[in-house]
Write an enzyme that holds these catalytic residues in place. Structure first.
Site, mmCIF file in Angstrom:
data_model
loop_
_atom_site.group_PDB
_atom_site.id
_atom_site.type_symbol
_atom_site.label_atom_id
_atom_site.label_comp_id
_atom_site.label_asym_id
_atom_site.label_seq_id
_atom_site.Cartn_x
_atom_site.Cartn_y
_atom_site.Cartn_z
ATOM 1 N N GLU A 197 -0.949 20.837 -13.142
ATOM 2 C CA GLU A 197 0.013 20.034 -12.967
ATOM 3 C C GLU A 197 0.062 19.650 -11.368
ATOM 4 O O GLU A 197 0.270 20.536 -10.490
ATOM 5 C CB GLU A 197 1.534 20.540 -13.454
ATOM 6 C CG GLU A 197 2.575 19.549 -13.393
ATOM 7 C CD GLU A 197 3.881 19.966 -13.872
ATOM 8 O OE1 GLU A 197 4.270 20.851 -13.708
ATOM 9 O OE2 GLU A 197 4.578 18.771 -14.428
ATOM 10 N N GLY A 215 6.575 28.480 -7.689
ATOM 11 C CA GLY A 215 7.194 29.629 -8.351
ATOM 12 C C GLY A 215 6.505 29.989 -9.601
ATOM 13 O O GLY A 215 6.259 31.269 -9.520
ATOM 14 N N GLU A 253 10.602 28.329 -17.121
ATOM 15 C CA GLU A 253 9.382 28.010 -17.629
ATOM 16 C C GLU A 253 9.338 28.246 -19.305
ATOM 17 O O GLU A 253 8.828 27.307 -20.038
ATOM 18 C CB GLU A 253 8.378 29.141 -17.112
ATOM 19 C CG GLU A 253 8.206 29.166 -15.723
ATOM 20 C CD GLU A 253 7.916 27.785 -14.921
ATOM 21 O OE1 GLU A 253 7.557 27.047 -15.771
ATOM 22 O OE2 GLU A 253 8.471 27.560 -13.770
ATOM 23 N N HIS A 263 10.577 24.914 -20.721
ATOM 24 C CA HIS A 263 9.546 23.778 -20.846
ATOM 25 C C HIS A 263 8.626 24.154 -21.980
ATOM 26 O O HIS A 263 8.080 22.914 -22.228
ATOM 27 C CB HIS A 263 8.563 24.229 -19.498
ATOM 28 C CG HIS A 263 9.010 23.518 -18.178
ATOM 29 N ND1 HIS A 263 9.162 22.162 -18.400
ATOM 30 C CD2 HIS A 263 9.141 24.120 -16.830
ATOM 31 C CE1 HIS A 263 9.693 21.923 -16.926
ATOM 32 N NE2 HIS A 263 9.597 22.855 -16.207
HETATM 33 ZN ZN LIG Z 1 9.563 23.141 -14.253
#
Ligand SMILES: [Zn+2]
Length: 1026
Positions: free
Chosen positions: A295, A417, A453, A456
């Site tokens: 990404e 992160g 996360e 997501h």
């Molecule tokens: Zn994110």
């Protein structure tokens, strides 16, 4: 993706500047006319007669008509000629057609008609030959050796014409599935790959264009349906990171075809693509591993693909490995079956390493946490957190996590992160690994990143934004869910974090260089720049505002369940979300109408309150630190008053509507007996408030009598808003100080840390201007001292919030060199050196290490300890300590080690630069370092990336003089395509100008106030004890 540690923000640039320069710099182009039947051509033809078409009813055209029009134009036909015969009568254009209105003419009408026809015809001709951009706000770009009818095709690397000019891919062919076979060679840092891509043809076309960068393609075959495979030539156009295959015969709608590409490439030495990384274990053995970070735009560096989020497909991934390695990918290990879900390319991931896992079954999903073998004991907390959060989300979203397994992997060298790859989430070690005896603060970091996360896996993975302009749909949501889920699952860890990040993003969003949450982006740099606090924290803030405003507990949740279910597996735009929320709202609320201004406009409103008798008038304006054109919002205002001000039942709502651009205020009634109003209850709204002289005085008086008349969030928001108003010049600094006077009674973390942060910013600016007298006045001033007086102990074990407070107060006290603070810190360090089993509590480590690092001897001891330490959170605190030294030789050493990447991983460099820039000894040094090493920095971190945004902000925000402004301007304008057009550069320049302005405005007041206070007898120094 989650950020890490250092702030990551950015600033704005006129969009057309970026586009124009791109166009001018496009290399190797030749001009020619290219016949086209593919509807994709319509979108990329040079801006010719689009405005004419639009003005005369383009919206009514279907695809065939567009084709027809485009072909007609290519054949040189006049639009006027064909329109009368081909257009359906419903077209607005035909309605204007003169032939009908003149059907039974009188002589006068005839003349009028003829005249009208002549006028219409000549205007149309003029419009037709004027480029469309003539009538746009930005005007036409300077270019064009070509005529409007010519297309501009670039040259591919082999010298042939590359059949596509745009950065976005054509829509004629869509991928259905990929079969990837990869063979990494970790000894030689290369990999070989075979990609088999199954596609379907959506429009007749004679080319397939997809992404691929730095891939050496050695063989390519193509087949249609079950037909025979034949060799094809693959063209590459590096500037747009694309590859293409041209065909002599058209592929037909509905056909299925397969492209098979054999290629090889180097493993990347940066932090994106398929990259290699290494770590050295306790015995000194070096281990190499490889991992991915795709990404936003780096999947194309690992395999040829349609690398845009809307091109979802399934993936079957096979990785050949040596026996001593494990391979991980999105689907279960070593089976690597085809993904059961359609995925965007940026979510594909693989890891080749010698990691070992701990696992647990959670509602049918095997959850595992992987780390380097010697850190396995630090994975338990993450497994527990992930399991609890997975169960929470399964229930909250009312959709089960769709894959059989979920791996969380700590990668030794990782820039972001964490990254939410579907089924294979990758983390920094610091955001996943904590020891059993870690402090709540350390656990909070892990729990919140895992929560982000995992959110997501639904927001982003299951439902994905169509394009990067709506990145906030992924990131704003995951950020909001991170705080919301923590509050539910780990209430003991959910403290002041969300409140303070909302303040910080408002500070950035008050700059004219900010951008709307949803912003058009095209170039890779623009896409990179979307990863900033506006997409993340502002996105989360407006969701919080909406959730707090919608009536009923579950309405927001129902809306997002509806959204997730409706768009499961597909791509969305911002409006889809608002529509889903509108659909479920009872009583009916037009969420779209209320929320659209919050995503389409940059910045936020300032609401001014005035009272006359029982009438309260609220007026809104755009809050900007640099004056400019203003915008208006539909603001869901909340308020409380002195009769009821703390509990949620006290909250009252008022929708401050906008009507066109002139009705900017609204009124409501309160009893005259009401002494004061506080708007934006608990600061859940994304706006700031000015109460006017009387309003502020009433609030300040009330607070001075009793602090707890307002929630701590409300107290913190008053402090934040007051400083913002002062920075804009709307209220005097005297007024700021009068509010801060109440804080000596303040015991809550959020208001104290907000006040200290704001004061410290001023203190640091004074330091860089070498206003040492003022600094020493400020140091002993009660604003600092009173707050610092609340410190009682270095060692008390308390809850998370108290730990945060203690940590903030001690950091401040020690950085102001309060002797009792530094002494205690030094003692703790000595004890730790003599007996390292007695760990320093996590929240105190940074203070203790920073104090120790001020002595050269202790710095060297700390540096050795850093090299030995395997506890990641502690290691990071040691690094913060090392970088805070005021010894310039040691600063040089640490910066260079960060760049080299042996002892200190290069992922830490933004953090080091940030810390060095804050100190007096280091800020000029850091600025110099960044200028000298710029090319290496953008090679490692990519132009526009959040790491680069953070570096620019760190080194430029200490400046407040014209000389520094000129220097910064000169350096960045010399960079040209190496970063001069980044938003963060504009933000940096604006920030320096504002710092300069603040100093000009307030320096004399500050001098006067502080000298006066200094001449008065001072209270005792605050006590710090063990
Ligand atoms: Zn994110």
């Amino acid at each position: 993706m989650a950020f890490f540690c250092v702030f990551a923000e950015s600033a704005n640039l006129p969009r057309n500047m970026i586009e124009n320069s791109m166009f001018e710099e496009e290399p190797d182009v030749v001009d020619l006319t290219f016949p086209a039947l593919d509807p994709d051509e319509i979108t990329y033809e040079p801006r010719s007669s689009r405005l004419l078409v639009r003005g005369l009813g383009e919206n009514d055209m279907d695809e065939d008509e567009e084709d027809c029009e485009s072909s007609a134009r290519l054949l040189g036909m006049s639009f006027m000629n064909r329109s009368s015969s081909h257009r359906p009568s419903s077209s607005p254009y035909t309605r204007q057609s003169p032939s009908r209105s003149c059907s039974r003419p009188t002589a006068r009408t005839m003349v009028a008609c003829v005249l009208f026809l002549v006028i219409v015809a000549s205007m149309t001709m003029v419009l037709y030959f004027l480029p469309g951009c003539t009538f746009t706000k930005d005007g036409c770009p300077k270019r064009n050796k070509t005529t409007p009818l010519e297309l501009v095709y670039p040259l591919a690397t082999n010298g042939e014409l590359f059949p596509w000019t745009q950065l976005r891919l054509p829509q004629s062919v869509h991928p259905l599935s990929y079969e990837l076979t990869l063979t990494p060679d970790l000894d030689n840092m290369t990999f070989a790959g075979i990609a088999v891509i199954n596609m379907s043809v959506l429009h007749n076309t004679n080319r397939i264009v997809l992404h691929g960068l730095n891939l050496n393609i050695s063989n390519a075959t193509f087949k249609i349906g079950d037909g025979p495979a034949s060799n094809v030539t693959v063209l590459q156009y590096k500037a747009n990171q694309q590859i293409a295959v041209k065909f002599t015969e058209y592929l037909k709608v509905g056909q299925y075809c397969v492209l098979t590409l054999t290629y090889s490439a180097n493993l990347s030495s940066t932090y994106d693509g398929f990259y290699s990384s290494s770590y050295t274990d306790k015995s000194g053995t070096k281990h190499i591993l490889a991992a991915t970070q795709f990404e936003p735009l780096s999947a194309r560096k690992a395999f040829p693909c349609f690398d845009e989020p809307a091109f979802k497909a399934t993936f079957l991934i096979k990785i050949n490995r040596k026996q001593n390695y494990t391979t991980l990918s999105n689907m279960p290990q070593d089976e690597f079956e085809r993904t059961s879900v359609n995925m965007s390319t940026y979510l594909v991931a693989f890891v080749v390493a010698n990691f070992s896992p701990i696992s647990k079954n959670v509602s049918g999903t095997l959850v595992s946490v992987y780390s380097v073998p010697e850190k396995k004991e630090h994975t338990e907390y993450a497994l527990e957190a992930a399991s609890k959060l997975l169960e929470f989300y399964n229930t909250f979203f009312d959709i089960d996590y769709p894959l059989k397994k979920l791996d969380l992997v700590a990668i030794p060298d990782f820039l972001a992160g964490a990254m939410e790859n579907w089924g294979l989430i990758t983390f920094r070690e610091t955001t996943l690994l904590v020891g059993k005896d870690s402090s709540p603060l350390e656990k909070q970091v892990v729990a919140s990143v895992v929560a982000h996360e995992l959110a997501h896996q639904w927001f982003g993975n299951l439902v994905t934004m169509r394009w990067w302009n709506d990145l906030w749909l992924n990131e704003g949501f995951a950020t909001y869910m991170q705080y919301l889920s923590l509050q539910e699952v780990f209430p003991e860890l959910q403290e002041n974090l969300f409140l303070s990040v909302r303040f910080r993003v408002m500070d950035k969003d008050a700059l004219i260089s900010s951008h709307p949450v949803s912003t058009a982006v095209v170039t890779p740099e623009q896409v990179e720049e979307m990863f900033d606090s506006v997409s993340y924290e502002k996105g989360a803030s407006i969701l919080l505002m909406l959730n707090a405003y919608l009536p009923g507990e579950q309405q927001f949740r129902k809306g997002i369940i509806q959204y997730l279910k409706q768009f499961s597996g597909s791509n969305t735009e911002t409006n889809n979300l608002w529509d889903s929320l509108t659909q479920v709202s009872t009583p009916h609320q037009n969420v779209s109408e209320m929320m659209s201004s919050w995503t389409s406009l940059k910045g936020f409103p300032l609401v001014s309150v005035s009272r006359k008798g029982d009438e309260v008038t609220l007026t809104q304006e755009h809050f900007l630190l640099t004056p400019a054109n203003a915008s208006l919002w539909e603001i869901p205002v909340t308020y409380v008053n002195d009769s009821c001000s703390v509990g949620p039942e006290c909250r009252q709502n008022f929708l401050l509507k906008k009507h066109f651009s002139f009705v900017i205020s609204g009124t409501f009634k309160v009893p005259e007996s009401v002494k004061w109003l506080k708007l934006n209850y608990q600061n859940t709204g994304y706006y700031i408030v000015d109460y006017g002289d009387d309003g502020w005085t009433a609030l300040i008086n009330a607070l001075s009598t009793n602090v707890s008349i307002l929630t701590f969030e409300d107290r913190a928001s008053l402090i934040h808003n007051m400083f913002a108003l002062s920075r804009q010049g709307r209220v005097s600094f005297r007024r700021v100080l009068s509010l801060l006077n109440y804080t000596y009674k303040e015991t809550e973390t959020a208001p104290v840390t907000e006040a200290l942060l704001q004061l410290n910013n001023i203190y640091r600016l004074l330091e860089k201007r070498q206003e040492f007298d003022l600094m020493s006045c400020m140091k002993v001033h009660q604003l600092f001292s009173n707050n610092l007086a609340t410190i009682t102990s270095f060692l008390n074990k308390e809850n998370l919030s108290k730990q945060e407070l203690r940590s903030a107060l001690l950091s401040m006290a020690c950085s102001l060199e309060k002797e009792n603070c530094t002494q205690s810190a030094n003692d703790m360090f000595k004890q730790y050196v003599s007996n390292q089993t007695r760990r320093i509590p996590g929240d105190l480590q940074q203070v203790v290490f920073s104090v120790a690092a001020q002595s050269r001897t202790d710095w060297l001891i700390l540096y050795d300890m850093y090299k030995q330490s395997t506890v990641d959170a502690e290691k990071r605190n040691m690094l913060l300590g090392l970088a805070s030294t005021q010894d310039t030789q040691l600063l040089a050493k640490i910066l260079n080690e960060g760049l080299k990447g042996d002892v200190i991983q290069t992922q830490e460099l933004p953090l080091i630069i940030n810390t060095v820039s804050r100190g007096f000894a280091g800020y000029l040094f850091a600025w110099d370092f960044v200028q000298v090493n710029w090319d290496r920095l953008i090679e490692k971190f990519l132009v526009g990336s959040f790491a680069i945004q953070s570096i620019i902000k760190s080194v430029t925000s200490p400046f407040s003089t014209q000389a520094h402004l000129d220097q910064v301007k000169a350096f960045f304008s010399s960079l040209q395509e190496r970063g001069s057009q980044m938003r963060s550069v504009q933000e940096a320049l604006e920030t320096i100008r504002l710092n300069q302005l603040w100093m000009e405005r307030n320096l004399s007041t500050l001098r006067e106030l502080l000298t006066k206070i200094q001449s008065q007898p001072q209270k005792e120094e605050p006590g710090v004890s063990h």
